[in-house]
Enzyme design. Structure first.
Site, PDB file in Angstrom:
ATOM      1  N   VAL A 131      44.554 -85.691 -47.527  1.00 18.48           N
ATOM      2  CA  VAL A 131      44.899 -85.193 -48.859  1.00 18.48           C
ATOM      3  C   VAL A 131      43.674 -84.491 -49.439  1.00 18.48           C
ATOM      4  O   VAL A 131      42.599 -85.082 -49.546  1.00 18.48           O
ATOM      5  CB  VAL A 131      45.354 -86.329 -49.788  1.00 18.48           C
ATOM      6  N   LYS A 132      43.860 -83.229 -49.804  1.00 17.72           N
ATOM      7  CA  LYS A 132      42.748 -82.438 -50.326  1.00 17.72           C
ATOM      8  C   LYS A 132      42.582 -82.686 -51.826  1.00 17.72           C
ATOM      9  O   LYS A 132      43.514 -82.515 -52.603  1.00 17.72           O
ATOM     10  CB  LYS A 132      42.988 -80.947 -50.061  1.00 17.72           C
ATOM     11  N   ILE A 133      41.361 -83.069 -52.185  1.00 19.58           N
ATOM     12  CA  ILE A 133      41.009 -83.370 -53.568  1.00 19.58           C
ATOM     13  C   ILE A 133      39.815 -82.490 -53.945  1.00 19.58           C
ATOM     14  O   ILE A 133      38.856 -82.397 -53.178  1.00 19.58           O
ATOM     15  CB  ILE A 133      40.614 -84.853 -53.736  1.00 19.58           C
TER      16      ILE A 133
END
Length: 327
Positions: A131-133
């Site tokens: 998951v890209k944060i």
């Protein structure tokens, strides 16, 4: 002599940076990354209409209000494209949460959990999802909470060392420093002085992060991103991962020139590097001192946010069309 692509695969994990599953298939890469900008480019192509319409139908069936339905649909579109991409690679795919949440830790955590659970409920293996944060202070705090819950995170929009250090302290699985966008800023600010590849500011930034990580045995992986040329890619040979556009991957496949390792953990160990203290105030001060990192982080959030809104507008029109057909 084998191609530069094949030689580079022996030194770094190669990742395809696109929202197009067919391009991932032909890329022969290990992993894939995407974002709202990349998905926007392909989501409305006729060959991917089924992925889009299924996501819209699913979102409508959740019986939320208009805002909730749009959120459901946008995340399901990402999941659908992510799962389609995973059919063509052995590794992981990175999907991104809504950039408009970049300064709200709690909201990012909730959205990332929802995206991860939706991915699993749609048939995906959570071990193959990152998951890209965004690399804001608030985003990195969200990463620390998510990693403790077993959700692997890719901290994106990394432009300087203090962001990388903060992400490592949060036990992020992976970070994505943006080579090309750093280079773009320096060219825009100071003009094109004919940087040699060894003096390329984007390459130098990633090299510095790599040295720091390897010097202090940091396990967070480094995935250099946002390349403007094949030369930038080759200048970081040996980096843990390199996420590269299909165009540049094709250039690497066509060239059989020798590839030399540029980043080496053993060499990094020999360098005189001092540990950097990290607190929130130090993070914010050092970001403020770095005009490039401050400006490019803000710009990156604006770009991803803008593309999400464009995608929302397109999805809203599709929802209206479906609703009209049901009347």
């Amino acid at each position: 002599m084998s191609s530069q692509f094949e030689q580079l695969k022996l030194l770094s994990v190669l990742v395809c940076d696109t929202g197009d599953p067919e391009l991932v298939k032909s890329s022969e890469s290990q992993d894939a990354t995407t974002n709202p900008s990349l998905i926007l480019k392909v989501a409305q192509e006729p060959k991917y209409q089924e992925l889009l319409t299924e996501a819209i139908a699913w979102g409508i069936r959740q019986n939320g209000d208009d805002v909730q339905t749009l959120t459901f649909v946008l995340d399901k579109i990402q999941v659908n494209f992510g799962l389609e991409i995973l059919k063509h690679i052995p590794g992981r795919v990175s999907l991104e949460i809504d950039a408009r949440l970049s300064f709200n830790t709690e909201a990012m955590v909730q959205r990332a959990i929802f995206l991860s659970e939706l991915f699993a409920a749609s048939g995906g293996d959570k071990k193959r999802l990152l998951v890209k944060i965004p690399g804001t202070w608030e985003g990195i705090q969200a990463v620390e909470l998510l990693e403790k819950q077993g959700i692997a995170c890719n901290v994106t929009l990394i432009f300087n060392l203090i962001q990388a250090i903060a992400a490592a302290k949060a036990k992020a699985t992976l970070i994505s420093p943006f080579v090309g966008r750093i280079y773009d800023w320096w060219i825009a600010a100071y003009g094109d002085d004919g940087y040699s590849i060894d003096a390329d500011p984007g390459v130098a930034s990633v090299s510095n992060i790599y040295t720091y990580y390897k010097k202090f045995d940091i396990t967070t992986q480094i995935m250099a991103a946002s390349f403007r040329s094949k030369e930038q890619v080759l200048a970081l040979a040996g980096c843990d991962l390199l996420t590269v556009s299909p165009k540049l991957l094709d250039e690497l496949k066509k060239d059989q020139s020798p590839v030399e390792r540029k980043l080496d953990p053993a060499e990094a160990k020999k360098l005189d590097v001092q540990p950097v203290e990290l607190t929130e105030s130090i993070f914010r001060f050092l970001m403020n001192e770095d005009a490039m990192a401050t400006e490019k982080l803000a710009e990156g959030i604006r770009i991803f946010s803008g593309d999400t809104q464009i995608l929302e507008a397109a999805v809203t029109e599709f929802i209206k069309q479906i609703a009209a057909q049901d009347v």
